[in-house]
Structure formats: C-alpha cells, structure tokens
Design an enzyme around this catalytic site. Structure first.
Site, PDB file in Angstrom:
ATOM      1  N   ASP A  86       0.867  -1.183   0.000  1.00 39.75           N
ATOM      2  CA  ASP A  86       0.000   0.000   0.000  1.00 39.75           C
ATOM      3  C   ASP A  86       0.901   1.229   0.000  1.00 39.75           C
ATOM      4  O   ASP A  86       1.739   1.390   0.885  1.00 39.75           O
ATOM      5  CB  ASP A  86      -0.907  -0.028   1.237  1.00 39.75           C
ATOM      6  CG  ASP A  86      -2.061   0.944   1.142  1.00 39.75           C
ATOM      7  OD1 ASP A  86      -1.886   2.015   0.521  1.00 39.75           O
ATOM      8  OD2 ASP A  86      -3.126   0.662   1.713  1.00 39.75           O
ATOM      9  N   ASP A  97      -3.530   7.477  -3.165  1.00 39.53           N
ATOM     10  CA  ASP A  97      -3.384   6.326  -2.266  1.00 39.53           C
ATOM     11  C   ASP A  97      -3.775   5.093  -3.071  1.00 39.53           C
ATOM     12  O   ASP A  97      -4.857   5.055  -3.665  1.00 39.53           O
ATOM     13  CB  ASP A  97      -4.349   6.590  -1.083  1.00 39.53           C
ATOM     14  CG  ASP A  97      -4.382   5.500  -0.030  1.00 39.53           C
ATOM     15  OD1 ASP A  97      -3.600   4.541  -0.128  1.00 39.53           O
ATOM     16  OD2 ASP A  97      -5.206   5.631   0.903  1.00 39.53           O
ATOM     17  N   HIS A 156     -12.243   5.856   1.691  1.00 35.58           N
ATOM     18  CA  HIS A 156     -12.268   7.140   2.400  1.00 35.58           C
ATOM     19  C   HIS A 156     -12.046   8.301   1.444  1.00 35.58           C
ATOM     20  O   HIS A 156     -11.514   8.118   0.346  1.00 35.58           O
ATOM     21  CB  HIS A 156     -11.171   7.148   3.466  1.00 35.58           C
ATOM     22  CG  HIS A 156      -9.826   6.728   2.925  1.00 35.58           C
ATOM     23  ND1 HIS A 156      -8.942   7.617   2.373  1.00 35.58           N
ATOM     24  CD2 HIS A 156      -9.253   5.509   2.784  1.00 35.58           C
ATOM     25  CE1 HIS A 156      -7.868   6.960   1.953  1.00 35.58           C
ATOM     26  NE2 HIS A 156      -8.032   5.669   2.177  1.00 35.58           N
ATOM     27  N   HIS A 164      -7.211  10.017   5.804  1.00 37.56           N
ATOM     28  CA  HIS A 164      -8.520   9.395   5.989  1.00 37.56           C
ATOM     29  C   HIS A 164      -9.531  10.467   6.332  1.00 37.56           C
ATOM     30  O   HIS A 164      -9.756  10.791   7.491  1.00 37.56           O
ATOM     31  CB  HIS A 164      -8.475   8.305   7.063  1.00 37.56           C
ATOM     32  CG  HIS A 164      -7.817   7.051   6.582  1.00 37.56           C
ATOM     33  ND1 HIS A 164      -7.346   6.073   7.415  1.00 37.56           N
ATOM     34  CD2 HIS A 164      -7.556   6.612   5.330  1.00 37.56           C
ATOM     35  CE1 HIS A 164      -6.816   5.088   6.707  1.00 37.56           C
ATOM     36  NE2 HIS A 164      -6.923   5.395   5.429  1.00 37.56           N
ATOM     37  N   GLU A 189     -11.088   0.920  -1.374  1.00 33.17           N
ATOM     38  CA  GLU A 189     -10.111  -0.109  -0.992  1.00 33.17           C
ATOM     39  C   GLU A 189     -10.725  -1.334  -0.326  1.00 33.17           C
ATOM     40  O   GLU A 189     -10.695  -1.473   0.884  1.00 33.17           O
ATOM     41  CB  GLU A 189      -8.968   0.464  -0.150  1.00 33.17           C
ATOM     42  CG  GLU A 189      -9.308   1.128   1.131  1.00 33.17           C
ATOM     43  CD  GLU A 189      -8.026   1.517   1.905  1.00 33.17           C
ATOM     44  OE1 GLU A 189      -7.105   0.704   2.015  1.00 33.17           O
ATOM     45  OE2 GLU A 189      -7.982   2.658   2.387  1.00 33.17           O
ATOM     46  N   GLU A 277      -6.626  -1.217  -4.126  1.00 32.96           N
ATOM     47  CA  GLU A 277      -7.054   0.154  -3.838  1.00 32.96           C
ATOM     48  C   GLU A 277      -6.682   1.081  -4.984  1.00 32.96           C
ATOM     49  O   GLU A 277      -5.589   0.984  -5.541  1.00 32.96           O
ATOM     50  CB  GLU A 277      -6.376   0.669  -2.552  1.00 32.96           C
ATOM     51  CG  GLU A 277      -6.764   2.108  -2.215  1.00 32.96           C
ATOM     52  CD  GLU A 277      -6.167   2.615  -0.903  1.00 32.96           C
ATOM     53  OE1 GLU A 277      -5.114   2.091  -0.472  1.00 32.96           O
ATOM     54  OE2 GLU A 277      -6.760   3.538  -0.316  1.00 32.96           O
TER      55      GLU A 277
END
Ligand code: MN
Ligand code: MN
Length: 291
Positions: A86, A97, A156, A164, A189, A277
């Site tokens: 990640d 992200d 998020h 987040h 994700e 994600e």
C-alpha cells in the site's frame, strides 16, 4: 487554491504511484527484503517529485494494514505468502493512495476478488451515488468469489494532509451512507478474505502521526517534534527518524498524546487477506481513476 490546481496535484501524485506500481510489482519475489521494497517505493516517490503520504505498508497474509519494516529489518518474502503493498504520495498535501496484492503462493481467486470489487465499484461511481451502493457492489462481488469483505476497514475521502477524510466508504451493504459529489477525491479499498472478515490492532507500532501540539519538557522530545514537523498530520515511519534516544522520545510524545501510534491490523482468528485500492476523482457522469 482553485479546483483545477488541486486536482492537478492529486493527478500528478497518482501518476507517480501508477509508474512505481508498474516497476515494483515484479520486484516482490521470494527472498527479497521487505525493507528494500519499502525504501525503493519511498525513494522513487521522492525522485519523481512527490513525497510519501505515509510509509509504504507491506502487510503479509493475515495482516491487513499498518505494517511497515522497522529500521534494519532483515525479513524477506517467503514462498506462499500473500503480500499487500500500500503506497501513497502527495504533492503539497494533495494525496493519492493505492494498493495491490502479490501472490507468492496459490491464491489467485482471492486476489481477483478484491481486484474485481474495485473494478465494479469504479464502474458505478459518478456524482450523486451513495456510498451504500458502492459498499453493496463491493460486498456482492467479493462474495461471488466465495470470500468475505473485511467489515471494519473502509475506503475514504482524501483531504489536504489528511489521508482518511470523510466520507468513509464501507466495503459492505450499509444504511445511511453519504452521497459523493463531483470533484470529490476518494480512495476505494476493498479487502477480501477467507477468514472471518474483521481485523483488530495487535502488537507495537512502526507507524505514527502527529495529533496535537502540547508543551513538552525534554530535549529529546522537542528534537523529535522538529524532525517530524515536515510530515505535518500525515503518518510517518519510526525508521524514517534518525536520532539518539528515539524510543524514549517516542514514548514520551505518545504518552502525552502528541503522537498517535498505528499498531498492525490483523485478522481476528487468522485467514488470508487480499487488498486492492485506487484513488479516483468523482465526475458528473462517471469517475477518473488517477492511480
Ligand atoms: Mn492505501
Ligand atoms: Mn486508503
């Protein structure tokens, strides 16, 4: 700053991550060190003109998130492991992200379940969609492969220097979700598992973030505060900090609640986890995946 500039910074961060993902996928092999992969990803992020938005997470098997190598970590990838990588980048606080899973064993269906869940979510996202519709598609997709989503990990929003941010986007059917608007930047994700589908915090932390300024007495605590100032409110790795009496300073700031630690999130009762994600920009008639 105007919206075009903001979105451009998200897009540039996303493009950098997409390039790094392409390069790193084939490097995750049995016998390669976790620290080498984490440092490669974080180093490439800087080289390409962004900064890590958080330490590269490398979570194995029943670990879902918040695992990152420690300083001098000697662990290597082993035959059979399911490895979640990640990675995050930001430009001027505007974050992208993304995560992917590498299968060093025989778990291709599990990997496909989380990958397909993102794909199907991306297929329905547009301005006006409710997160409850997204969660339903993710859960149904993962279950169609015979697996379960992790119920207490979510997608998020991404705000400036806040990884987040609202809205949270659950990976399951839920009531009273939030509606996405055009130009929202969000991360989808899903995590798929052959286990129970719930994670909790275990053990010590290698990842921390600054929460609030408070007066601190000791010299080493003040030195640590100076060293982490560049990360603002974004998570950082303990291994990024080089100073004497680091452990003492970390403990003092954590006790004072100036720092928040993120212990590894592991699945309750065991079970293998895959993760996928992407970060995307919500559009009037669809969405733009930027990672
Ligand atoms: Mn992530
Ligand atoms: Mn995320």
């Amino acid at each position: 700053m105007d919206l075009d500039e903001v979105l451009d910074k998200h897009r540039r961060a996303g493009k950098i991550l997409a390039e790094i993902k392409d390069e790193v996928r084939d490097k995750v092999r049995v016998g390669v060190s976790l620290l080498e992969i984490a440092e490669f990803i974080e180093g490439e992020t800087l080289k390409r003109g962004a900064e890590p938005a958080f330490p590269c997470n490398i979570s194995i098997d029943d670990e879902a998130a918040h695992a990152t190598p420690s300083r001098g970590d000697t662990r290597v990838f082993k035959e059979g492991e399911v490895v979640k990588i990640d990675l995050g980048a930001h430009i001027d606080g505007y974050i992208a992200d993304t995560a992917f899973t590498v299968d060093l064993g025989d778990n291709s269906a599990l990997l496909e379940a989380s990958r397909k869940a993102v794909e199907n979510a991306v297929g329905i996202i547009r301005a006006g969609i409710n997160t409850s519709e997204i969660g339903a598609v993710i859960e149904d997709t993962i279950k169609s492969f015979g697996f379960r989503p992790i119920v207490n990990l979510t997608g998020h929003g991404l705000d400036r220097y806040v990884q987040h941010a609202p809205p949270s986007i659950p990976n399951v059917h839920h009531q009273h979700g939030a509606e996405l608007k055009a130009w929202d930047v969000v991360a989808i994700e899903p995590f798929a598992t052959d286990g129970a589908g719930r994670v909790s915090e275990r053990g010590g932390a290698e990842i921390y973030s600054f929460t609030m300024q408070k007066p601190v007495r000791s010299q080493h605590a003040r030195e640590l505060l100076e060293k982490i100032a560049p990360y603002r409110t974004l998570p950082f790795a303990k291994r990024w900090i080089d100073m004497k009496r680091l452990d003492l300073a970390m403990r003092e700031l954590e006790r004072a609640k100036v720092l928040h630690g993120y212990p590894i999130l592991k699945q309750d009762g065991g079970g293998i986890i895959s993760q996928s994600e992407e970060t995307l920009i919500v559009l009037e008639d669809g969405c733009e995946v930027i990672t």
